[in-house]
Design a protein around this motif. Structure first.
Motif, PDB file in Angstrom:
ATOM      1  N   LEU A 220       0.823  -1.206   0.000  1.00 52.93           N
ATOM      2  CA  LEU A 220       0.000   0.000   0.000  1.00 52.93           C
ATOM      3  C   LEU A 220       0.856   1.255   0.000  1.00 52.93           C
ATOM      4  N   VAL A 221       1.941   1.229   0.782  1.00 52.85           N
ATOM      5  CA  VAL A 221       2.842   2.380   0.910  1.00 52.85           C
ATOM      6  C   VAL A 221       4.252   1.844   1.105  1.00 52.85           C
ATOM      7  N   ARG A 222       5.227   2.533   0.546  1.00 54.21           N
ATOM      8  CA  ARG A 222       6.631   2.143   0.747  1.00 54.21           C
ATOM      9  C   ARG A 222       7.458   3.383   1.049  1.00 54.21           C
ATOM     10  N   GLY A 223       8.576   3.155   1.743  1.00 52.19           N
ATOM     11  CA  GLY A 223       9.508   4.237   2.034  1.00 52.19           C
ATOM     12  C   GLY A 223       8.987   5.290   2.989  1.00 52.19           C
ATOM     13  N   VAL A 224       8.175   4.873   3.962  1.00 53.35           N
ATOM     14  CA  VAL A 224       7.627   5.816   4.931  1.00 53.35           C
ATOM     15  C   VAL A 224       8.324   5.642   6.282  1.00 53.35           C
ATOM     16  N   THR A 225       8.090   6.586   7.166  1.00 53.58           N
ATOM     17  CA  THR A 225       8.622   6.495   8.526  1.00 53.58           C
ATOM     18  C   THR A 225       7.663   5.668   9.385  1.00 53.58           C
ATOM     19  N   LEU A 226       8.109   5.324  10.574  1.00 56.60           N
ATOM     20  CA  LEU A 226       7.245   4.591  11.500  1.00 56.60           C
ATOM     21  C   LEU A 226       5.978   5.385  11.810  1.00 56.60           C
ATOM     22  N   SER A 227       6.116   6.673  12.069  1.00 53.88           N
ATOM     23  CA  SER A 227       4.926   7.473  12.406  1.00 53.88           C
ATOM     24  C   SER A 227       4.000   7.633  11.199  1.00 53.88           C
ATOM     25  N   GLN A 228       4.550   7.765  10.004  1.00 50.20           N
ATOM     26  CA  GLN A 228       3.709   7.852   8.806  1.00 50.20           C
ATOM     27  C   GLN A 228       2.958   6.549   8.562  1.00 50.20           C
ATOM     28  N   SER A 229       3.631   5.420   8.793  1.00 50.31           N
ATOM     29  CA  SER A 229       2.962   4.133   8.577  1.00 50.31           C
ATOM     30  C   SER A 229       1.851   3.937   9.605  1.00 50.31           C
ATOM     31  N   GLU A 230       2.107   4.304  10.853  1.00 49.36           N
ATOM     32  CA  GLU A 230       1.077   4.156  11.887  1.00 49.36           C
ATOM     33  C   GLU A 230      -0.128   5.047  11.570  1.00 49.36           C
ATOM     34  N   LYS A 231       0.126   6.255  11.135  1.00 52.16           N
ATOM     35  CA  LYS A 231      -0.962   7.161  10.760  1.00 52.16           C
ATOM     36  C   LYS A 231      -1.773   6.570   9.608  1.00 52.16           C
ATOM     37  N   TYR A 232      -1.103   6.047   8.602  1.00 57.97           N
ATOM     38  CA  TYR A 232      -1.787   5.441   7.457  1.00 57.97           C
ATOM     39  C   TYR A 232      -2.662   4.266   7.909  1.00 57.97           C
TER      40      TYR A 232
ATOM     41  N   PRO B 236       1.573  -1.387  14.989  1.00 58.76           N
ATOM     42  CA  PRO B 236       0.155  -1.313  14.633  1.00 58.76           C
ATOM     43  C   PRO B 236      -0.217  -2.331  13.551  1.00 58.76           C
ATOM     44  N   VAL B 237      -1.323  -3.040  13.797  1.00 56.21           N
ATOM     45  CA  VAL B 237      -1.888  -3.970  12.824  1.00 56.21           C
ATOM     46  C   VAL B 237      -3.362  -3.598  12.692  1.00 56.21           C
ATOM     47  N   GLY B 238      -3.760  -3.169  11.502  1.00 54.42           N
ATOM     48  CA  GLY B 238      -5.128  -2.724  11.285  1.00 54.42           C
ATOM     49  C   GLY B 238      -5.986  -3.794  10.651  1.00 54.42           C
ATOM     50  N   VAL B 239      -7.276  -3.698  10.951  1.00 59.22           N
ATOM     51  CA  VAL B 239      -8.273  -4.595  10.362  1.00 59.22           C
ATOM     52  C   VAL B 239      -9.261  -3.736   9.592  1.00 59.22           C
ATOM     53  N   LYS B 240      -9.483  -4.095   8.350  1.00 62.58           N
ATOM     54  CA  LYS B 240     -10.469  -3.409   7.503  1.00 62.58           C
ATOM     55  C   LYS B 240     -11.296  -4.496   6.849  1.00 62.58           C
ATOM     56  N   GLY B 241     -12.493  -4.739   7.374  1.00 62.24           N
ATOM     57  CA  GLY B 241     -13.297  -5.854   6.880  1.00 62.24           C
ATOM     58  C   GLY B 241     -12.609  -7.166   7.215  1.00 62.24           C
ATOM     59  N   LYS B 242     -12.267  -7.942   6.176  1.00 63.81           N
ATOM     60  CA  LYS B 242     -11.549  -9.205   6.379  1.00 63.81           C
ATOM     61  C   LYS B 242     -10.078  -9.089   5.992  1.00 63.81           C
ATOM     62  N   ASP B 243      -9.607  -7.854   5.824  1.00 66.53           N
ATOM     63  CA  ASP B 243      -8.229  -7.622   5.403  1.00 66.53           C
ATOM     64  C   ASP B 243      -7.378  -7.121   6.569  1.00 66.53           C
ATOM     65  N   LEU B 244      -6.085  -7.432   6.515  1.00 64.66           N
ATOM     66  CA  LEU B 244      -5.116  -6.933   7.497  1.00 64.66           C
ATOM     67  C   LEU B 244      -4.225  -5.901   6.833  1.00 64.66           C
ATOM     68  N   ILE B 245      -3.956  -4.825   7.549  1.00 59.78           N
ATOM     69  CA  ILE B 245      -3.049  -3.778   7.087  1.00 59.78           C
ATOM     70  C   ILE B 245      -1.996  -3.622   8.179  1.00 59.78           C
ATOM     71  N   PHE B 246      -0.727  -3.751   7.807  1.00 61.40           N
ATOM     72  CA  PHE B 246       0.314  -3.716   8.838  1.00 61.40           C
ATOM     73  C   PHE B 246       1.623  -3.209   8.267  1.00 61.40           C
ATOM     74  N   GLN B 247       2.471  -2.709   9.169  1.00 63.36           N
ATOM     75  CA  GLN B 247       3.800  -2.267   8.745  1.00 63.36           C
ATOM     76  C   GLN B 247       4.744  -3.451   8.759  1.00 63.36           C
ATOM     77  N   PHE B 248       5.616  -3.460   7.782  1.00 62.30           N
ATOM     78  CA  PHE B 248       6.573  -4.550   7.660  1.00 62.30           C
ATOM     79  C   PHE B 248       7.920  -3.952   7.307  1.00 62.30           C
ATOM     80  N   ILE B 249       8.919  -4.240   8.126  1.00 62.73           N
ATOM     81  CA  ILE B 249      10.269  -3.756   7.876  1.00 62.73           C
ATOM     82  C   ILE B 249      11.044  -4.871   7.189  1.00 62.73           C
ATOM     83  N   LYS B 250      11.519  -4.566   6.014  1.00 65.33           N
ATOM     84  CA  LYS B 250      12.330  -5.525   5.273  1.00 65.33           C
ATOM     85  C   LYS B 250      13.763  -5.003   5.322  1.00 65.33           C
ATOM     86  N   PRO B 251      14.638  -5.695   6.064  1.00 65.88           N
ATOM     87  CA  PRO B 251      16.016  -5.218   6.188  1.00 65.88           C
ATOM     88  C   PRO B 251      16.629  -4.895   4.815  1.00 65.88           C
TER      89      PRO B 251
END
Length: 95
Positions: A15-27, A56-71
């Motif tokens: 959904l989003v890439r290259g964001v900060t922790l606070s930007q991802s949590e807000k999203y 933060p792990v979000g739920v939207k209907g039956k979908d999960l939205i979460f931040q993932f850090i890929k080293p």
């Protein structure tokens, strides 16, 4: 011995890439019906989430939205569709 999953093993949408922790949590908060805060090391579909004690792990209907850090690649916000099993697990572990 159980094996950890990798993002390449699971269908997801970036959904989003290259964001900060606070930007991802807000999203995640703005695009979810409910948000759970899980500890670092929590597993979604076998993938370990990297972070502090309030990922933060979000739920939207039956979908999960979460931040993932890929080293070496940075922080992403991912969506897994039709993840009711993971949603049920979150509700049970974080009422």
């Amino acid at each position: 011995m159980s094996r950890s999953s990798c993002t390449k093993d699971i269908p997801y949408e970036i959904l989003v890439r290259g964001v900060t922790l606070s930007q991802s949590e807000k999203y995640i908060k703005e695009n979810s019906d409910r948000v759970f805060h899980v500890p670092g090391g929590y597993k979604i579909k076998g993938m370990n989430l990297i972070g502090s004690d309030k990922i933060p792990v979000g739920v939207k209907g039956k979908d999960l939205i979460f931040q993932f850090i890929k080293p070496c690649f940075g922080l992403f916000v991912l969506k897994i569709v039709d993840a009711q099993d993971e949603i049920d697990k979150l509700k049970k572990e974080f009422p």
